[in-house]
Write a protein that holds these residues in place. Sequence first.
Motif, PDB file in Angstrom:
ATOM      1  N   GLU A 111       5.152  -2.049  -4.291  1.00  0.00           N
ATOM      2  CA  GLU A 111       6.120  -2.958  -3.691  1.00  0.00           C
ATOM      3  C   GLU A 111       5.453  -3.829  -2.623  1.00  0.00           C
ATOM      4  OE1 GLU A 111       6.520   0.231  -4.193  1.00  0.00           O
ATOM      5  OE2 GLU A 111       8.276   0.470  -5.476  1.00  0.00           O
ATOM      6  N   VAL A 112       4.427  -3.317  -1.943  1.00  0.00           N
ATOM      7  CA  VAL A 112       3.636  -4.157  -1.044  1.00  0.00           C
ATOM      8  C   VAL A 112       2.194  -4.047  -1.509  1.00  0.00           C
ATOM      9  CG1 VAL A 112       5.162  -4.068   0.951  1.00  0.00           C
ATOM     10  CG2 VAL A 112       3.467  -2.273   0.618  1.00  0.00           C
ATOM     11  N   THR A 113       1.369  -5.015  -1.206  1.00  0.00           N
ATOM     12  CA  THR A 113       0.067  -5.084  -1.865  1.00  0.00           C
ATOM     13  C   THR A 113      -1.038  -4.310  -1.163  1.00  0.00           C
ATOM     14  OG1 THR A 113      -0.255  -7.179  -0.772  1.00  0.00           O
ATOM     15  CG2 THR A 113       0.491  -7.254  -3.054  1.00  0.00           C
ATOM     16  N   SER A 114      -0.872  -3.993   0.106  1.00  0.00           N
ATOM     17  CA  SER A 114      -1.886  -3.155   0.730  1.00  0.00           C
ATOM     18  C   SER A 114      -1.270  -2.407   1.892  1.00  0.00           C
ATOM     19  CB  SER A 114      -3.077  -3.991   1.201  1.00  0.00           C
ATOM     20  OG  SER A 114      -2.724  -4.699   2.361  1.00  0.00           O
ATOM     21  N   TRP A 115      -1.752  -1.232   2.111  1.00  0.00           N
ATOM     22  CA  TRP A 115      -1.246  -0.449   3.237  1.00  0.00           C
ATOM     23  C   TRP A 115      -2.218   0.675   3.558  1.00  0.00           C
ATOM     24  CZ3 TRP A 115       0.442   0.303  -1.743  1.00  0.00           C
ATOM     25  CH2 TRP A 115       0.459   1.602  -2.228  1.00  0.00           C
ATOM     26  N   THR A 116      -1.957   1.321   4.715  1.00  0.00           N
ATOM     27  CA  THR A 116      -2.698   2.528   5.070  1.00  0.00           C
ATOM     28  C   THR A 116      -1.684   3.646   5.273  1.00  0.00           C
ATOM     29  OG1 THR A 116      -2.570   2.090   7.440  1.00  0.00           O
ATOM     30  CG2 THR A 116      -4.484   1.185   6.268  1.00  0.00           C
ATOM     31  N   GLN A 117      -2.107   4.874   5.085  1.00  0.00           N
ATOM     32  CA  GLN A 117      -1.190   5.988   5.296  1.00  0.00           C
ATOM     33  C   GLN A 117      -1.947   7.304   5.395  1.00  0.00           C
ATOM     34  OE1 GLN A 117       0.759   6.109   1.013  1.00  0.00           O
ATOM     35  NE2 GLN A 117       0.738   8.149   1.917  1.00  0.00           N
TER      36      GLN A 117
END
Lengths: 430, 430
Positions: free
Chosen positions: A276-282
């Motif tokens: 749903e979003v193109t980049s992230w951190t977690q």
Amino acid sequence: MSTGEFTRWLHERARAHRFQVDRIPFAHLDGWAFDPATGNLGHRSGRFFTVEGLHVTVGTEPSAQWQQPIIVQPEVGILGILAKEFDGVLHFLMQAKMEPGNPGLIQLSPTVQATRSNYTKVHQGADVRYIEFFTDRSRGRVLVDVLQSEHGAWFSLKSNRNMIVEVAEEVPVGDDFCWLTLGQIGELLRRDNTVNMDARTVLACAPAAFVEPEAMHSDTDLLSWFTSERARQDVRVERIPLARVEGWRRAEESIDHAQGRYFRVMAVSVQAGSREVTSWTQPLFEPRGRGVVGFVVRRFHGVPHILVSARVEAGFRDTIELGPTVQFTPENYAHLPAAGRPPFQDLTTDIAPHRLRYDVLHSEEGGRFFDAVSRYLIVEADESQAPQQPPTGFLWVTPGQLNSLVRHGHYLNVQGRTLLSAINTGAAVL
Amino acid sequence: MSTGEFTRWLHERARAHRFQVDRIPFAHLDGWAFDPATGNLGHRSGRFFTVEGLHVTVGTEPSAQWQQPIIVQPEVGILGILAKEFDGVLHFLMQAKMEPGNPGLIQLSPTVQATRSNYTKVHQGADVRYIEFFTDRSRGRVLVDVLQSEHGAWFSLKSNRNMIVEVAEEVPVGDDFCWLTLGQIGELLRRDNTVNMDARTVLACAPAAFVEPEAMHSDTDLLSWFTSERARQDVRVERIPLARVEGWRRAEESIDHAQGRYFRVMAVSVQAGSREVTSWTQPLFEPRGRGVVGFVVRRFHGVPHILVSARVEAGFRDTIELGPTVQFTPENYAHLPAAGRPPFQDLTTDIAPHRLRYDVLHSEEGGRFFDAVSRYLIVEADESQAPQQPPTGFLWVTPGQLNSLVRHGHYLNVQGRTLLSAINTGAAVL
């Protein structure tokens, strides 16, 4: 779609997107931080999940006690599969979905797999496709809708809504989606790391018809045994600040158990086109060894029975749920004498081929767990290996009894549901 | 025993013992004290129960928040009724039992009503009579065995094991015990303050045969609605020290709500001959007004249906359970405009006699609650009063559907079970 075509399709979906998952130090997390006072790891929005601490006490005088990091995610998500008849055969709309913790990244997933943050758009991403079939009761006929627990060793009180909704109308099929029959999904459940946990737990709850003229225990006796096991356990769980958890060490890139056992808390950055979003951190939890999860099965009067255990897991809502005969990670027990290892674990090593009904690697939810792979086994046993009168904490039940219990929540744990999904879909024949 | 004989017997049992219950200041409690650090009220043995504080948040933006004292009693007790056939009719072994909070002190109770402290003898009293039939699986045939919640507004996470065990053997009948049929107990359930809560909840779980050719909602739809109600509620509960609870005031004899609403915490001394120990002191919760608890019922296609509500109570294990149509204490709402009062509460006042199916006063558990009396009602309604399409949070279900749900725990709250026990036993005919 034949399963050969499916393989090509899944590879093509993987090629169609650009995926990159990298370990990063906690300091490179974007939007996530350790609270200065508690040490809890959370997102600045206050949503998604937090990593906190748990102090667990089991039993009285003498009691077992331990502390550990735990994922806290109170909101209930939806794991939903859309179903539709084509030529009189029910098909399920499955999704090729990337999760950063999955071995191979893309696995076969439910139509919808959405946390409440997800579909209420806390992360400002795209709409969750097909969600309206699961939130709007008028759009289809509900076949399954039940709250089920997830990993009680890693989650505090987590449950998700497991749904199957049948529709009559035409449904446009997105690029990452395909219709498969239960039998086809069963074939795929015989492949390593192909069908994700979210799909498996929903399929475990699918109504299935088992011909079982005679169960060893009546349903009333089974419920009574379950009640007595739940009542006899004394489990006290206290949420504590992550900074106060003893026996765990926080470093730049991970929080580890002092003896290197159980799991570590780590972080990743993700680049993806199909999310749903193109980049992230977690943050993710990364188990330190490969799990072994097995049903031991026998026939009594010709009817297959499964030896289930009453499992205490600290994150359960109520002391115990039914679990597999064996569910453990050998590395975590390597320092103990043989007597300290779980009952029946010896049946999961050196298995004679004619006793093996199922032997597949599956990973747990790739949105929370990194490379959390277990060997899922179904092993036939005899009286010398698994007696008709099992030890305290174990009971012989039929697949049909489990299938009718999972209409209700909190009876069968998520590992047990993976094995039940293999039975429901014909991936394993008892 | 005829019900006339029963009345004489119950009076005689009351005369046979000497009972005296007196309010005392907290300082006169023996073995109970407020912890200097937390203000929590507990017993020096660490057992029985404690009175602590709860901070509750329901919903998000805007959320309702409040703090309150709460009873914490993590251990699971047994509420057990022994059953036996005489001349082909099942009889239940009931006990005339004193509890200090009961109006009239003695009420008809289950064969066994024992906390774990009770039957493991923390208080050094006598053995719990007949307990072996419920702890030793080989002594009889289990008909009912299920963990059910108790009052979620007053207890944190409390559940008890509700059991009915049928025996074939001769059972010696103690002075305080008598065999009654379900029909006889049903007659007694039409009398005020005669059958105690513990007996009512067990009888609610008794299997009963309802002839219901057609329910408005299928079982699958009912479970789906329940799941959606449980999933949509966001209830966060935090245990806090009693000393930190805001809006409540501790004095010598009681802890009261600042506006005198809801309940008070108080203490009593008890002199009794028929309890396991002959005298003791203890804290109790005393509600400040009389409750009103009602099922609104209608027939659809000739089949009786009950309008149940999805109730949030802070002490539940999982956000909601099904509850009565109406469950409230009018005094607690007297300061609010009419729109702030619970839906359908107007159907419980000025009830035309031909609509009244049940109207009896019952008290809640007299071992924890002092004079906690509610008016239990079953009221027939029409489309103008209770529409076929009820508001959000309400659903029409049949008595048979409720009866099959209570085989499992945490579906129907304890007030709903009192009303279901009246239906199961024929005390109320819909």
